[in-house]
Design a protein around this motif. Structure first.
Motif, PDB file in Angstrom:
ATOM      1  N   LYS A  53       5.812   7.917 -38.616  1.00 56.81           N
ATOM      2  CA  LYS A  53       6.020   6.665 -37.897  1.00 56.81           C
ATOM      3  C   LYS A  53       6.556   5.593 -38.847  1.00 56.81           C
ATOM      4  O   LYS A  53       6.668   5.818 -40.048  1.00 56.81           O
ATOM      5  CB  LYS A  53       4.690   6.204 -37.276  1.00 56.81           C
ATOM      6  CG  LYS A  53       4.205   7.144 -36.202  1.00 56.81           C
ATOM      7  CD  LYS A  53       3.133   6.508 -35.324  1.00 56.81           C
ATOM      8  CE  LYS A  53       1.758   6.630 -35.893  1.00 56.81           C
ATOM      9  NZ  LYS A  53       0.701   6.201 -34.954  1.00 56.81           N
TER      10      LYS A  53
ATOM     11  N   SER B 132       2.841   6.818 -41.449  1.00 59.84           N
ATOM     12  CA  SER B 132       1.723   7.709 -41.106  1.00 59.84           C
ATOM     13  C   SER B 132       2.239   8.820 -40.178  1.00 59.84           C
ATOM     14  O   SER B 132       3.234   8.636 -39.472  1.00 59.84           O
ATOM     15  CB  SER B 132       0.590   6.911 -40.454  1.00 59.84           C
ATOM     16  OG  SER B 132       1.027   6.392 -39.223  1.00 59.84           O
ATOM     17  N   PRO B 133       1.571   9.985 -40.193  1.00 58.34           N
ATOM     18  CA  PRO B 133       2.082  11.103 -39.395  1.00 58.34           C
ATOM     19  C   PRO B 133       1.677  11.022 -37.927  1.00 58.34           C
ATOM     20  O   PRO B 133       0.655  10.433 -37.593  1.00 58.34           O
ATOM     21  CB  PRO B 133       1.408  12.314 -40.058  1.00 58.34           C
ATOM     22  CG  PRO B 133       0.126  11.777 -40.600  1.00 58.34           C
ATOM     23  CD  PRO B 133       0.376  10.338 -40.959  1.00 58.34           C
TER      24      PRO B 133
ATOM     25  N   GLU C  44      -3.394   4.209 -29.519  1.00 55.59           N
ATOM     26  CA  GLU C  44      -2.664   4.156 -30.790  1.00 55.59           C
ATOM     27  C   GLU C  44      -1.157   4.378 -30.652  1.00 55.59           C
ATOM     28  O   GLU C  44      -0.370   3.689 -31.288  1.00 55.59           O
ATOM     29  CB  GLU C  44      -3.224   5.203 -31.767  1.00 55.59           C
ATOM     30  CG  GLU C  44      -2.475   5.188 -33.092  1.00 55.59           C
ATOM     31  CD  GLU C  44      -2.964   6.208 -34.103  1.00 55.59           C
ATOM     32  OE1 GLU C  44      -3.927   6.939 -33.820  1.00 55.59           O
ATOM     33  OE2 GLU C  44      -2.364   6.256 -35.197  1.00 55.59           O
ATOM     34  N   GLU C  45      -0.756   5.365 -29.868  1.00 49.14           N
ATOM     35  CA  GLU C  45       0.658   5.775 -29.913  1.00 49.14           C
ATOM     36  C   GLU C  45       1.524   5.001 -28.926  1.00 49.14           C
ATOM     37  O   GLU C  45       1.039   4.516 -27.909  1.00 49.14           O
ATOM     38  CB  GLU C  45       0.784   7.283 -29.631  1.00 49.14           C
ATOM     39  CG  GLU C  45      -0.125   8.162 -30.482  1.00 49.14           C
ATOM     40  CD  GLU C  45       0.042   7.964 -32.004  1.00 49.14           C
ATOM     41  OE1 GLU C  45       1.067   7.407 -32.451  1.00 49.14           O
ATOM     42  OE2 GLU C  45      -0.879   8.348 -32.743  1.00 49.14           O
TER      43      GLU C  45
ATOM     44  N   THR D 131      -5.202  12.478 -37.962  1.00 54.71           N
ATOM     45  CA  THR D 131      -4.024  13.361 -37.792  1.00 54.71           C
ATOM     46  C   THR D 131      -3.792  14.205 -39.050  1.00 54.71           C
ATOM     47  O   THR D 131      -3.438  15.382 -38.957  1.00 54.71           O
ATOM     48  CB  THR D 131      -2.779  12.507 -37.461  1.00 54.71           C
ATOM     49  OG1 THR D 131      -3.077  11.752 -36.299  1.00 54.71           O
ATOM     50  CG2 THR D 131      -1.547  13.362 -37.198  1.00 54.71           C
TER      51      THR D 131
HETATM   52 MG   LIG Z   1      -2.230   7.689 -36.609  1.00 51.81          MG
END
Ligand SMILES: [Mg+2]
Ligand SMILES: Nc1ncnc2c1ncn2[C@@H]1O[C@H](COP(=O)(O)OS(=O)(=O)O)[C@@H](OP(=O)(O)O)[C@H]1O
Ligand SMILES: [Mg+2]
Ligand SMILES: [Mg+2]
Length: 333
Positions: free
Chosen positions: A19, A23-24, A53-54, A120
C-alpha cells in the motif's frame, strides 16, 4: 485442511500488494473485508457505519486488473461454498463493497470497526493473524469478536495443536458488562475466560509484536528488566496477543511503536474489550484508557500496555521509568 488454511497457502504463492504506506495487503484482506461487510448488511437492520482498514484505491489503478479478478473469484467461490447468502459480486460490486468501510467513526451513534486481517505479515509468513470486529456505541467499545485461525484453542503452550490434544483456531468474544469467552472456530460451546492472577512480576511473561518495526523491542526489554520479569518475550503477530492475554497465556502486553506512528482503532477495539471483559486493564503509557471516539485514529501517549489489576501499578511505574531513561539517553546524543 480447513478453508482458511487453503486461502492462506494460496496467497503466499500469489501476489502480495504494497500500500501507499508500504504495508502489505493481500486478496485475503480485501476478501475478508467484503464478506464481513456483506454479513453486516444482511444481519444488521437498516443502514450501518463501518470503519474498516482497507479501501479500493490500489485496486482501481492500472495494472490491478488481475488481483481484482482474483478477489472477485475468491469472494464468489467462498459465497457458494458457504451457502449462507445466494448472491455474487461483479468487479464493480467488489470495489464498492470494500469502500463500505470508509466511515470516519466518532463520538456519537454506532460504528462497526473492522480489521479484516490483522497481522497481515504474520498471515503471509504462515504465523498468527486475526479477524477483528468491534462495535462502538457513543464512542465506547461495547462488543468485540476476535477470530484467530492459527491460535491453539486452549493455550499457546500447546503450539502443535492436535499432537498435544489442543485444537487450532480460537474465537474470542466479549460484550460490555457480560465478560469474555472463547470457543473453537467450528462451534464448540463457549467457555468464560479471565486474565491470569499473577501478582509477582518474577513469574510473569509478556507479549509483544513479532515485527520489531511495529514495537521497540529494546524499550520493552528495559521495562521487563525493571519489573524483574525473567521469561523471554513472547512475540506473536496481531491481536491474537490480546486473546492470549485475556485467557491467561501470559501476564502482560507491551506495544511501543516507533516515533511518529499513529495507532488505528481497528488494531485495538476488539482486542481491548476482550481483555477488559476478562478482568484486565488496557491503557496508554500514561495510564489513560484508550479513547475510541476520535475517528479512525487513536490519539494516545506513546504506547499501549495491558495486564491484570494486580500488576498494573508496578507495570506503569516501570514503563514510565524506562521511557524517562530512554528520553534522557536520547537528549545526551
Ligand atoms: Mg494492514
Ligand atoms: N510502523 C508501524 N508501527 C506500529 N504498528 C504498525 C506499523 N505498521 C503497521 N502497523 C500495525 O501493526 C499491526 C500488526 O500488529 P502487530 O504489531 O501486533 O503485529 S506484528 O506482531 O508485528 O506482526 C498492523 O495491522 P495489519 O495492517 O492489520 O496487519 C498495522 O496496523
Ligand atoms: Mg491490524
Ligand atoms: Mg489488517
Amino acid at each position: 485442511m480447513g478453508e482458511e488454511e487453503t486461502v492462506q497457502q494460496n496467497i503466499v504463492h500469489s501476489g502480495i500488494q504494497s500500500k501507499a504506506d508500504k504495508s502489505p495487503v493481500t486478496v485475503a484482506d480485501y476478501g475478508s473485508q467484503i464478506l464481513v461487510s456483506l454479513a453486516l448488511m444482511m444481519e444488521v437492520s437498516g443502514p450501518f457505519s463501518l470503519v474498516a482498514e482497507e479501501d479500493s484505491e490500489e485496486l482501481r489503478k492500472d495494472g490491478a486488473e488481475e488481483i481484482l479478478e482474483e478477489i472477485t473469484d475468491l469472494v464468489n467461490e467462498t459465497l457458494v461454498d458457504d451457502g449462507s447468502y445466494s448472491m455474487s459480486f461483479s468487479k464493480e460490486g467488489i470495489l464498492s463493497a470494500i469502500d463500505n468501510g470508509k466511515s470516519e467513526g466518532g463520538p456519537t451513534g454506532q460504528h462497526w470497526v473492522l480489521d479484516p486481517i490483522d497481522g497481515t505479515k504474520g498471515f503471509v509468513r504462515g504465523d498468527q493473524y486475526a479477524i477483528a470486529l468491534a462495535l462502538l456505541d457513543e464512542g465506547k467499545v461495547v462488543l468485540g469478536v476476535l477470530a484467530c485461525p492459527n491460535l491453539p484453542l486452549s493455550s499457546i503452550s500447546n503450539p502443535n495443536g492436535s499432537s498435544s490434544g489442543d485444537r487450532i483456531g480460537a474465537l474470542f468474544s466479549a460484550t460490555i458488562g457480560c465478560g469474555a469467552e472463547v470457543e473453537s472456530l467450528d462451534g464448540s460451546p463457549p467457555q468464560k475466560i479471565s486474565v491470569c492472577s499473577i501478582d509477582n512480576p518474577v513469574n510473569a511473561s509478556f507479549f509483544e509484536s513479532y515485527e520489531s518495526a511495529h514495537s521497540m523491542h529494546d524499550l520493552t526489554s528495559s521495562i521487563a528488566e525493571k519489573l524483574g520479569v525473567q521469561a523471554p518475550p513472547v512475540r506473536i503477530d496481531s491481536q491474537a496477543k490480546y486473546g492470549a492475554l485475556a485467557r491467561g497465556d501470559g501476564a502482560i502486553y507491551l506495544r511501543f511503536p516507533h516515533k511518529g506512528y499513529r495507532e488505528k482503532i481497528w488494531d485495538h477495539a476488539a482486542g481491548s474489550i476482550v481483555v477488559t471483559e476478562a478482568g484486565g486493564i488496557v491503557t496508554d503509557a500514561a495510564g489513560n484508557n484508550l479513547d475510541f471516539s476520535q475517528g479512525r485514529f487513536l490519539d494516545l501517549d506513546t504506547g499501549i500496555i495491558a495486564t491484570n489489576t494486580q500488576l498494573m501499578p508496578s507495570l506503569l511505574k516501570a514503563v514510565q521509568d524506562a521511557i524517562k531513561e530512554k528520553n534522557h539517553a536520547a537528549s545526551l546524543l
